[in-house]
Design a protein around this motif. Structure first.
Motif, PDB file in Angstrom:
ATOM      1  N   SER A 119     -13.804   6.580 -27.448  1.00  0.00           N
ATOM      2  CA  SER A 119     -12.600   6.571 -28.289  1.00  0.00           C
ATOM      3  C   SER A 119     -11.691   7.750 -27.954  1.00  0.00           C
ATOM      4  CB  SER A 119     -12.977   6.645 -29.771  1.00  0.00           C
ATOM      5  OG  SER A 119     -13.762   5.538 -30.129  1.00  0.00           O
ATOM      6  N   LEU A 120     -12.296   8.901 -27.720  1.00  0.00           N
ATOM      7  CA  LEU A 120     -11.485  10.096 -27.442  1.00  0.00           C
ATOM      8  C   LEU A 120     -10.768  10.010 -26.105  1.00  0.00           C
ATOM      9  CD1 LEU A 120     -13.739  13.010 -28.773  1.00  0.00           C
ATOM     10  CD2 LEU A 120     -11.595  12.169 -29.754  1.00  0.00           C
ATOM     11  N   ALA A 137      -9.175   7.713 -24.968  1.00  0.00           N
ATOM     12  CA  ALA A 137      -7.875   7.065 -25.133  1.00  0.00           C
ATOM     13  C   ALA A 137      -6.761   8.094 -25.318  1.00  0.00           C
ATOM     14  CB  ALA A 137      -7.912   6.123 -26.344  1.00  0.00           C
ATOM     15  N   LEU A 138      -7.154   9.314 -25.711  1.00  0.00           N
ATOM     16  CA  LEU A 138      -6.136  10.345 -25.949  1.00  0.00           C
ATOM     17  C   LEU A 138      -5.795  11.139 -24.702  1.00  0.00           C
ATOM     18  CD1 LEU A 138      -7.505  11.676 -29.332  1.00  0.00           C
ATOM     19  CD2 LEU A 138      -5.518  10.222 -28.956  1.00  0.00           C
ATOM     20  N   ASP A 139      -6.469  10.844 -23.598  1.00  0.00           N
ATOM     21  CA  ASP A 139      -6.246  11.637 -22.400  1.00  0.00           C
ATOM     22  C   ASP A 139      -5.053  11.169 -21.580  1.00  0.00           C
ATOM     23  OD1 ASP A 139      -8.371  13.112 -23.175  1.00  0.00           O
ATOM     24  OD2 ASP A 139      -9.821  12.153 -21.837  1.00  0.00           O
ATOM     25  N   ASP A 140      -4.461  10.062 -22.001  1.00  0.00           N
ATOM     26  CA  ASP A 140      -3.260   9.590 -21.306  1.00  0.00           C
ATOM     27  C   ASP A 140      -2.155  10.623 -21.432  1.00  0.00           C
ATOM     28  OD1 ASP A 140      -4.170   7.217 -20.399  1.00  0.00           O
ATOM     29  OD2 ASP A 140      -3.480   6.055 -22.133  1.00  0.00           O
ATOM     30  N   GLY A 141      -1.334  10.660 -20.450  1.00  0.00           N
ATOM     31  CA  GLY A 141      -0.202  11.570 -20.521  1.00  0.00           C
ATOM     32  C   GLY A 141       0.306  11.799 -19.121  1.00  0.00           C
ATOM     33  N   PRO A 142       1.403  12.504 -19.014  1.00  0.00           N
ATOM     34  CA  PRO A 142       1.930  12.777 -17.675  1.00  0.00           C
ATOM     35  C   PRO A 142       0.898  13.565 -16.877  1.00  0.00           C
ATOM     36  CG  PRO A 142       3.093  14.050 -19.362  1.00  0.00           C
ATOM     37  CD  PRO A 142       2.190  13.115 -20.068  1.00  0.00           C
ATOM     38  N   ARG A 147      -4.266  18.123 -25.684  1.00  0.00           N
ATOM     39  CA  ARG A 147      -3.688  16.792 -25.917  1.00  0.00           C
ATOM     40  C   ARG A 147      -4.439  16.078 -27.020  1.00  0.00           C
ATOM     41  NH1 ARG A 147      -2.484  14.304 -19.867  1.00  0.00           N
ATOM     42  NH2 ARG A 147      -0.702  15.651 -19.426  1.00  0.00           N
ATOM     43  N   PRO A 188       1.649  15.634 -25.714  1.00  0.00           N
ATOM     44  CA  PRO A 188       1.544  16.223 -24.377  1.00  0.00           C
ATOM     45  C   PRO A 188       2.390  17.480 -24.191  1.00  0.00           C
ATOM     46  CG  PRO A 188       1.865  13.849 -24.223  1.00  0.00           C
ATOM     47  CD  PRO A 188       2.024  14.213 -25.674  1.00  0.00           C
ATOM     48  N   VAL A 237       2.830   4.735 -25.912  1.00  0.00           N
ATOM     49  CA  VAL A 237       2.306   5.030 -24.576  1.00  0.00           C
ATOM     50  C   VAL A 237       3.147   4.332 -23.515  1.00  0.00           C
ATOM     51  CG1 VAL A 237       0.329   4.675 -23.058  1.00  0.00           C
ATOM     52  CG2 VAL A 237      -0.013   5.361 -25.432  1.00  0.00           C
ATOM     53  N   ARG A 240      -3.836  -0.085 -24.553  1.00  0.00           N
ATOM     54  CA  ARG A 240      -4.016   1.364 -24.423  1.00  0.00           C
ATOM     55  C   ARG A 240      -3.259   2.093 -25.514  1.00  0.00           C
ATOM     56  NH1 ARG A 240      -2.701   4.677 -19.940  1.00  0.00           N
ATOM     57  NH2 ARG A 240      -0.809   3.451 -19.709  1.00  0.00           N
ATOM     58  N   ASP A 263      -5.272   1.748 -28.654  1.00  0.00           N
ATOM     59  CA  ASP A 263      -6.465   2.606 -28.651  1.00  0.00           C
ATOM     60  C   ASP A 263      -6.094   4.042 -28.995  1.00  0.00           C
ATOM     61  OD1 ASP A 263      -7.969   0.479 -27.902  1.00  0.00           O
ATOM     62  OD2 ASP A 263      -8.208   1.068 -25.798  1.00  0.00           O
ATOM     63  N   ARG A 264      -4.992   4.441 -28.399  1.00  0.00           N
ATOM     64  CA  ARG A 264      -4.544   5.815 -28.587  1.00  0.00           C
ATOM     65  C   ARG A 264      -4.125   6.057 -30.046  1.00  0.00           C
ATOM     66  NH1 ARG A 264      -2.243  10.082 -26.216  1.00  0.00           N
ATOM     67  NH2 ARG A 264      -0.379  10.867 -27.225  1.00  0.00           N
ATOM     68  N   ALA A 280      -7.194   6.237 -32.219  1.00  0.00           N
ATOM     69  CA  ALA A 280      -7.943   7.497 -32.105  1.00  0.00           C
ATOM     70  C   ALA A 280      -7.209   8.644 -32.800  1.00  0.00           C
ATOM     71  CB  ALA A 280      -8.188   7.836 -30.632  1.00  0.00           C
ATOM     72  N   LEU A 281      -5.896   8.671 -32.646  1.00  0.00           N
ATOM     73  CA  LEU A 281      -5.120   9.723 -33.320  1.00  0.00           C
ATOM     74  C   LEU A 281      -5.226   9.601 -34.826  1.00  0.00           C
ATOM     75  CD1 LEU A 281      -1.776  10.017 -31.296  1.00  0.00           C
ATOM     76  CD2 LEU A 281      -3.577  11.726 -31.509  1.00  0.00           C
TER      77      LEU A 281
END
Ligand SMILES: [Zn+2]
Lengths: 248, 162
Positions: free
Chosen positions: A49-50, A52-57, B19, B25, B82, B96, B99-100, B103-104
């Motif tokens: 689950s966590l 999913a938060l690693d997306d980013g530029p 993050r 970000p 996203v 995605r 999911d994000r 989780a947040l």
């Protein structure tokens, strides 16, 4: 038979230290073994689950490095508050850490001490214990604030905790609190995550505006020579005020 | 301490942690950079593990102090869906994004300290390091973490059902 509590099961799962008894119990208890398996399954689910938060530029390390170098240069060029000396009038068991503005993580009892290779943070901090080397009952920060406004924000204060604010001569702001407290110092602002124990704040009489907050609520404000008192006052005299932390 | 080595060893991991902690970000980069500025400005020295723990703890405190995480997260969720990765199907991109968001929102249900404990654990810190960082006894981390994991997963699952 007493089963292992959940904290112990997680500690075993995460390869932490537990009593030998706990491992013995686990070897012969089906219920705790299945609890451990469930905890492992939950760790996998949480990790998924966590992620999913690693997306980013994409992380641009070189650009970040340059930005940090720039910030460091700016900081070194900016005039610094002068490094304060050790303050002399604290009680016998008191210990004082004198820090330049910004140097916050070098408090003697703070966890950081254990992480550091040496005994002290080199540079701008001064650490002194009492002559007999007794353990610290209180700690504090002291900073030179020649002019300007100050805000002191106390968080995680407990009901009934005592907060004393005193006006003092000179240009030193000092904040002392119980030994478990954590401090954050930035320009004109001191944040204290309070541990148990009385709090004493010495505020230079000449600085304005002064704001003291407890748990996000303003208890005292001094602006334009006037005093606005909103906290629960235990006692007061011309040199200061003693507050008690009320209900939130 | 060598600037480049320290930076390259710890910066990407610290940004990923931030993050997760902030959900933002930009804020994550800002906090991670400020942590490094303080590390070098204060001349902090130590082992690689010690420096890593120092950086993560400093970042945690900066976030606690500077960012009102809960309100930020909500705003971010509304403003910053996203971005689809090139070549990704719209369905996958939506998934995605969901999911994000889930989780947040699940992290939002945790108390600040529980969230910090959870995220530090899933960044690979030991119970002892986490305890020192958040200021609780190492012996209570197992119990606090169990509670945080249970609540987080429960919130993720109920978010999925919704
Ligand atoms: Zn059992």
């Amino acid at each position: 038979m007493t089963h292992l509590d959940e904290g112990t099961i997680l500690t075993i799962r995460d390869h932490g230290l537990v009593d030998a008894d706990a491992h013995e119990h686990l070897d012969r208890c089906a219920s705790c073994t299945s609890a451990l398996a469930a905890a492992q399954g939950r760790a996998d689910a949480v990790a998924r689950s966590l992620r999913a938060l690693d997306d980013g530029p994409p992380i641009d390390v070189d650009a970040a490095k340059a930005a940090v170098r720039r910030r460091l240069d700016e900081r070194r060029e900016a005039p610094r508050p002068r490094v304060p000396g050790v303050y002399g009038s604290l009680g016998r068991a008191a210990l004082l850490v004198a820090l330049a503005s910004g140097a916050v993580y070098a408090l003697p009892n703070s966890p950081l001490r254990g992480w550091l290779a040496g005994d002290d943070v080199p540079g701008r901090s001064t650490v002194e214990t009492t002559a007999d080397g007794e353990p610290a009952a209180t700690e504090g920060v002291e900073l030179a604030v020649p002019t300007g406004g100050l805000s002191i924000a106390l968080t995680t204060a407990a009901m009934g905790q005592r907060v004393e604010v005193r006006w003092v001569d000179g240009d030193r702001l000092t904040v002392e609190a119980g030994a478990d407290s954590r401090y954050q110092v930035s320009d004109g602002r001191v944040g204290v995550d309070l541990g148990p124990g009385d709090v004493r704040i010495d505020v230079p009489a000449g600085n304005e505006p002064i704001i003291v907050e407890v748990n996000g609520r303003m208890i005292l404000q001094r602006v334009d020579g006037g005093l606005v008192v909103q906290g629960d006052v235990l006692s007061s005299d011309p040199s200061g005020i003693v507050f008690t932390v009320g209900q939130r | 301490m060598d600037f480049d080595t320290t930076f390259e060893a710890h910066y990407p991991g610290l940004v990923r942690y931030c993050r997760r902690l902030t959900g933002d970000p930009d804020a994550a980069e800002d906090v991670a950079q400020e942590s490094f500025v303080r590390l070098f400005d204060h001349g902090i020295e130590g082992t690689a593990d010690g420096l890593r723990a120092w950086l993560f703890t400093t970042a945690t405190h900066l976030v606690r102090d500077r960012y009102r995480v809960e309100t930020n997260r909500r705003r971010l969720l509304e403003e910053n869906p996203v971005e689809p990765t090139t070549g990704e199907s719209p369905d996958r991109s939506l998934e995605r994004s969901e999911d994000r968001a889930r989780a947040l929102a699940a992290l939002d249900t945790l108390a600040t300290r529980d969230r910090e404990i959870l995220l530090m654990r899933y960044s690979g810190f030991s119970y002892k390091e986490i305890a020192e960082s958040v200021g609780v006894a190492a012996t209570s981390i197992g119990t606090l973490l169990a509670r945080a994991e249970a609540r987080f997963e429960e919130a993720c699952v109920s978010g999925e059902a919704a």
